[in-house]
Design an enzyme around this catalytic site. Structure first.
Site, PDB file in Angstrom:
ATOM      1  N   ARG A  50      17.583 -19.945   2.570  1.00 19.06           N
ATOM      2  CA  ARG A  50      16.991 -18.619   2.346  1.00 19.06           C
ATOM      3  C   ARG A  50      16.439 -18.506   0.927  1.00 19.06           C
ATOM      4  NH1 ARG A  50      21.276 -14.286   3.346  1.00 19.06           N
ATOM      5  NH2 ARG A  50      22.165 -15.673   1.800  1.00 19.06           N
ATOM      6  N   LYS A 108      27.915 -19.131  17.090  1.00 18.96           N
ATOM      7  CA  LYS A 108      28.582 -18.496  18.242  1.00 18.96           C
ATOM      8  C   LYS A 108      28.083 -17.089  18.503  1.00 18.96           C
ATOM      9  CE  LYS A 108      31.165 -18.285  14.411  1.00 18.96           C
ATOM     10  NZ  LYS A 108      31.948 -19.149  13.558  1.00 18.96           N
ATOM     11  N   GLU A 132      29.086 -27.409  20.420  1.00 25.71           N
ATOM     12  CA  GLU A 132      30.542 -27.625  20.323  1.00 25.71           C
ATOM     13  C   GLU A 132      31.142 -26.935  19.093  1.00 25.71           C
ATOM     14  OE1 GLU A 132      32.749 -29.778  22.533  1.00 25.71           O
ATOM     15  OE2 GLU A 132      33.914 -28.293  21.436  1.00 25.71           O
ATOM     16  N   VAL A 135      32.742 -23.041  18.805  1.00 24.90           N
ATOM     17  CA  VAL A 135      34.077 -22.571  19.183  1.00 24.90           C
ATOM     18  C   VAL A 135      35.134 -23.514  18.622  1.00 24.90           C
ATOM     19  CG1 VAL A 135      35.637 -21.989  21.086  1.00 24.90           C
ATOM     20  CG2 VAL A 135      33.182 -21.561  21.319  1.00 24.90           C
ATOM     21  N   GLY A 137      35.818 -24.782  15.661  1.00 26.68           N
ATOM     22  CA  GLY A 137      35.502 -25.783  14.628  1.00 26.68           C
ATOM     23  C   GLY A 137      35.529 -27.206  15.124  1.00 26.68           C
ATOM     24  N   ILE A 139      37.676 -28.795  16.880  1.00 29.41           N
ATOM     25  CA  ILE A 139      38.384 -29.108  18.133  1.00 29.41           C
ATOM     26  C   ILE A 139      37.386 -29.344  19.261  1.00 29.41           C
ATOM     27  CG2 ILE A 139      40.064 -28.295  19.827  1.00 29.41           C
ATOM     28  CD1 ILE A 139      41.143 -26.386  17.718  1.00 29.41           C
ATOM     29  N   ASP A 204      34.011 -12.282  15.865  1.00 28.22           N
ATOM     30  CA  ASP A 204      33.856 -13.739  15.919  1.00 28.22           C
ATOM     31  C   ASP A 204      34.685 -14.319  17.073  1.00 28.22           C
ATOM     32  OD1 ASP A 204      33.081 -16.356  14.395  1.00 28.22           O
ATOM     33  OD2 ASP A 204      35.237 -16.508  14.711  1.00 28.22           O
ATOM     34  N   LYS A 208      33.476 -16.246  20.654  1.00 28.79           N
ATOM     35  CA  LYS A 208      34.017 -17.532  21.127  1.00 28.79           C
ATOM     36  C   LYS A 208      34.668 -17.369  22.502  1.00 28.79           C
ATOM     37  CE  LYS A 208      34.740 -19.097  16.393  1.00 28.79           C
ATOM     38  NZ  LYS A 208      35.618 -18.968  15.223  1.00 28.79           N
TER      39      LYS A 208
HETATM   40  P1  NDP Z   1      26.785 -20.012   4.956  1.00 22.75           P
HETATM   41  O1  NDP Z   1      26.554 -18.560   4.720  1.00 22.75           O
HETATM   42  O2  NDP Z   1      27.651 -20.755   4.031  1.00 22.75           O
HETATM   43  O3  NDP Z   1      25.362 -20.774   5.023  1.00 22.75           O
HETATM   44  C1  NDP Z   1      24.268 -20.227   5.690  1.00 22.75           C
HETATM   45  C2  NDP Z   1      23.036 -21.009   5.286  1.00 22.75           C
HETATM   46  O4  NDP Z   1      21.921 -20.476   5.994  1.00 22.75           O
HETATM   47  C3  NDP Z   1      22.690 -20.934   3.789  1.00 22.75           C
HETATM   48  O5  NDP Z   1      22.264 -22.170   3.322  1.00 22.75           O
HETATM   49  C4  NDP Z   1      21.554 -19.916   3.757  1.00 22.75           C
HETATM   50  O6  NDP Z   1      20.650 -20.119   2.695  1.00 22.75           O
HETATM   51  C5  NDP Z   1      20.868 -20.229   5.064  1.00 22.75           C
HETATM   52  N1  NDP Z   1      20.045 -19.120   5.513  1.00 22.75           N
HETATM   53  C6  NDP Z   1      20.414 -17.835   5.720  1.00 22.75           C
HETATM   54  N2  NDP Z   1      19.368 -17.083   6.109  1.00 22.75           N
HETATM   55  C7  NDP Z   1      18.307 -17.916   6.143  1.00 22.75           C
HETATM   56  C8  NDP Z   1      16.929 -17.743   6.449  1.00 22.75           C
HETATM   57  N3  NDP Z   1      16.447 -16.571   6.799  1.00 22.75           N
HETATM   58  N4  NDP Z   1      16.117 -18.823   6.383  1.00 22.75           N
HETATM   59  C9  NDP Z   1      16.586 -20.029   6.015  1.00 22.75           C
HETATM   60  N5  NDP Z   1      17.896 -20.262   5.724  1.00 22.75           N
HETATM   61  C10 NDP Z   1      18.728 -19.218   5.779  1.00 22.75           C
HETATM   62  O7  NDP Z   1      27.313 -20.120   6.466  1.00 22.75           O
HETATM   63  P2  NDP Z   1      28.262 -21.238   7.094  1.00 22.75           P
HETATM   64  O8  NDP Z   1      27.772 -22.571   6.716  1.00 22.75           O
HETATM   65  O9  NDP Z   1      29.678 -20.884   6.845  1.00 22.75           O
HETATM   66  O10 NDP Z   1      28.031 -20.982   8.654  1.00 22.75           O
HETATM   67  C11 NDP Z   1      26.840 -21.383   9.275  1.00 22.75           C
HETATM   68  C12 NDP Z   1      26.969 -21.189  10.783  1.00 22.75           C
HETATM   69  O11 NDP Z   1      28.052 -21.962  11.259  1.00 22.75           O
HETATM   70  C13 NDP Z   1      27.242 -19.749  11.232  1.00 22.75           C
HETATM   71  O12 NDP Z   1      26.672 -19.548  12.504  1.00 22.75           O
HETATM   72  C14 NDP Z   1      28.758 -19.725  11.359  1.00 22.75           C
HETATM   73  O13 NDP Z   1      29.210 -18.743  12.243  1.00 22.75           O
HETATM   74  C15 NDP Z   1      28.972 -21.121  11.926  1.00 22.75           C
HETATM   75  N6  NDP Z   1      30.302 -21.657  11.726  1.00 22.75           N
HETATM   76  C16 NDP Z   1      30.869 -21.646  10.488  1.00 22.75           C
HETATM   77  C17 NDP Z   1      32.120 -22.173  10.292  1.00 22.75           C
HETATM   78  C18 NDP Z   1      32.797 -22.149   8.970  1.00 22.75           C
HETATM   79  O14 NDP Z   1      33.980 -22.501   8.908  1.00 22.75           O
HETATM   80  N7  NDP Z   1      32.121 -21.792   7.886  1.00 22.75           N
HETATM   81  C19 NDP Z   1      32.859 -22.761  11.412  1.00 22.75           C
HETATM   82  C20 NDP Z   1      32.153 -22.758  12.683  1.00 22.75           C
HETATM   83  C21 NDP Z   1      30.919 -22.215  12.815  1.00 22.75           C
HETATM   84  P3  NDP Z   1      21.112 -19.898   1.168  1.00 22.75           P
HETATM   85  O15 NDP Z   1      22.000 -21.067   0.880  1.00 22.75           O
HETATM   86  O16 NDP Z   1      19.840 -19.915   0.403  1.00 22.75           O
HETATM   87  O17 NDP Z   1      21.815 -18.606   1.146  1.00 22.75           O
HETATM   88  N1  HSE Z   2      34.823 -17.516  10.441  1.00 17.22           N
HETATM   89  C1  HSE Z   2      35.205 -18.421  11.456  1.00 17.22           C
HETATM   90  C2  HSE Z   2      36.707 -18.531  11.502  1.00 17.22           C
HETATM   91  C3  HSE Z   2      34.612 -19.779  11.202  1.00 17.22           C
HETATM   92  O1  HSE Z   2      37.376 -18.027  10.575  1.00 17.22           O
HETATM   93  O2  HSE Z   2      37.237 -19.056  12.465  1.00 17.22           O
HETATM   94  C4  HSE Z   2      34.844 -20.748  12.333  1.00 17.22           C
HETATM   95  O3  HSE Z   2      34.137 -20.393  13.472  1.00 17.22           O
END
Ligand code: NDP
Ligand code: HSE
Length: 437
Positions: A50, A108, A132, A135, A137, A139, A204, A208
């Site tokens: 972003r 999700k 995968e 839901v 992480g 697993i 969340d 899931k």
């Molecule tokens: P973060 O907020 O850490 O990262 C999100 C990323 O998306 C950032 O790099 C952000 O950019 C980028 N982004 C946001 N909006 C835009 C946009 N409009 N255009 C381009 N890039 C964009 O999220 P997570 O990595 O924690 O999570 C990502 C996904 O994975 C989510 O769907 C979450 O639910 C899922 N998830 C997360 C888990 C976790 O433990 N964290 C576990 C399982 C699933 P910038 O860096 O510039 O802000």
């Molecule tokens: N926010 C989520 C959690 C990330 O705490 O389980 C994994 O989906």
């Protein structure tokens, strides 16, 4: 069309946050192994974020703020989406899928809200859609549901599928930590969503639960079909009460298959905090770990356990999917998509049956117990145990019921609130993992 001779598959990575950074690290650090396993090199061709102009420890030439442009670019074969949210992620993925690019997503929220639109786009483009990581992480649970258990009949799934809330509840239980303090720690550790309300209010886990139920029961279940309650109302007193009963408090997702009065089948899907006996296999799942307990006719009981949140565990699941879609792409094949052929009725929460723990602030005088018991009896809710804690103005009556419907319990609580001898209904919490329904 992918060139069958092509020995490089070009990957667009949308998002480079907690999960995205780990995806890059794994692709780079395991490059040779991945090439051997896939049969082609996986090359990151672009990374969308972003906010431009930041050092992210990746080749700056790969970075772009135009996620849509990257996702549909002609030279891209595979798209990994680790951004989150409904829009604009949905539009990017729909267009990428329609353009024939296979997609791996951890999103999700989007899959539970509108997975059908993504599936239709995948079918239109002859592409794969794998998720995968969405839901629990690291697993592996979706693949077992859609492949290993495909010959069986799943009857019930009980899961701890949100790492953040499990971290908070485990801390409250084991160290007596406060809610906000534990939430801050979970956020710092990269477990929480960008807006942690999604975690603590159960959104969340509900997303899931919808994904799990859809796969388990071959029925389209969306987040809106899931009864959802979060953990913001869970107090230290609830945790202590649970402990006194030999229980612990967990945010559970429960998806069940039911037989209706007319012989047909229906499903119920709910997410809420519940007291769980410490002897239950899910009770010992602490920290940010997740576990999913599956019950099936032939397989019996299965438990899947592991890290449910965090960058590296989630990236592990993303990479597993990436290898699968890459292999399919090279083979000119596509995974058979899930069919919601069973189309079972979704039961409203009012019909759900479970046990309840009810804590009442009452006047400590003769006849109180009888009046309270009569309020339960009028709704046909049978009491299993009742005990009084404290005396005089501090008297608290704690009742645990046998199995009853949610509707009957709600009516009972309403009636209790009307009783002059009940000063306050302090808490109502479901009790799971005990007697059969
Ligand atoms: P973060 O907020 O850490 O990262 C999100 C990323 O998306 C950032 O790099 C952000 O950019 C980028 N982004 C946001 N909006 C835009 C946009 N409009 N255009 C381009 N890039 C964009 O999220 P997570 O990595 O924690 O999570 C990502 C996904 O994975 C989510 O769907 C979450 O639910 C899922 N998830 C997360 C888990 C976790 O433990 N964290 C576990 C399982 C699933 P910038 O860096 O510039 O802000
Ligand atoms: N926010 C989520 C959690 C990330 O705490 O389980 C994994 O989906």
């Amino acid at each position: 069309m992918t060139d069958p001779e092509k020995k490089t598959l070009r990957v667009a990575l949308l998002g480079c946050g907690t999960v995205g950074r780990e995806v890059v690290r794994l692709i780079e650090s395991q490059s040779d192994d991945l090439t051997a396993r896939v049969g082609a090199e996986l090359q990151i061709a672009g990374i969308a974020v972003r906010r431009g102009g930041r050092d992210r420890g990746v080749d700056p030439a790969l970075l772009t703020t135009d996620a849509h442009g990257l996702a549909v670019r002609d030279d891209i074969d595979l798209v990994v989406e680790v951004v989150g949210g409904i829009e604009p992620a949905r539009s990017w993925l729909v267009d990428a899928l329609k353009a024939g690019k296979s997609v791996v997503s951890a999103n999700k929220a989007l899959l539970a809200e509108d997975g059908a639109t993504l599936q239709e786009a995948a079918a239109a483009g002859g592409a794969d859609l794998y998720y995968e990581a969405a839901v629990a992480g690291a697993i592996p649970i979706l693949r077992p549901l859609r492949e290993s258990l495909h010959g069986d009949r799943i009857t019930r799934i009980t899961g701890i599928v949100n790492g953040t809330t499990n971290y908070i509840l485990s801390s409250m239980d084991s160290t007596g930590a406060g809610f906000n303090e534990a939430l801050d720690e979970a956020t710092e550790l990269g477990y929480a969503e960008a807006d942690p309300t999604a975690d603590v209010e159960g959104f969340d886990a509900a997303a899931k639960a919808a994904i799990l139920a859809s796969l388990a029961f071959h029925t389209r279940v969306t987040a809106a079909d899931v009864h959802r309650e979060g953990i913001t109302e869970v107090t230290a007193a609830d945790v202590a009460s649970a402990r006194a009963m030999g229980c612990t408090v967990k945010l559970l997702c429960i998806a069940e298959r039911h037989t209706d009065a007319d012989g047909g089948e229906s499903v119920s899907v709910r997410v809420h905090p519940a007291m769980l006996p410490r002897t239950h296999p899910l009770a010992s799942v602490g920290d940010a770990f997740n576990a999913v307990f599956v019950e099936a006719d032939a397989a019996g009981q299965l438990m899947f356990y592991g890290r449910g949140a965090g960058g590296a565990p989630t990236a592990s699941a993303v990479l597993g999917d990436l290898v699968a879609v890459a292999r399919n792409r090279l083979a000119g094949a596509r995974a058979t998509p899930e069919s919601p052929y069973a189309d079972l009725r979704i039961r409203p929460m009012a019909e759900a049956r479970t046990r309840y723990h009810i804590s009442l602030d009452v006047s400590d005088k003769a006849g109180v117990l009888a009046e309270v018991a009569a309020a339960f009896a009028r709704q046909d809710v049978s009491i299993s145990t009742v005990r009084q804690e404290g005396r005089g103005d501090d008297a608290t009556l704690v009742a645990v019921t046998h199995t009853a419907t949610d509707a009957a319990l709600a009516a009972t609580v309403e009636a209790l609130r009307e009783l002059p001898i009940v000063r306050n209904v302090v808490s109502v919490m479901r009790v799971e993992g005990g007697e059969s329904k």
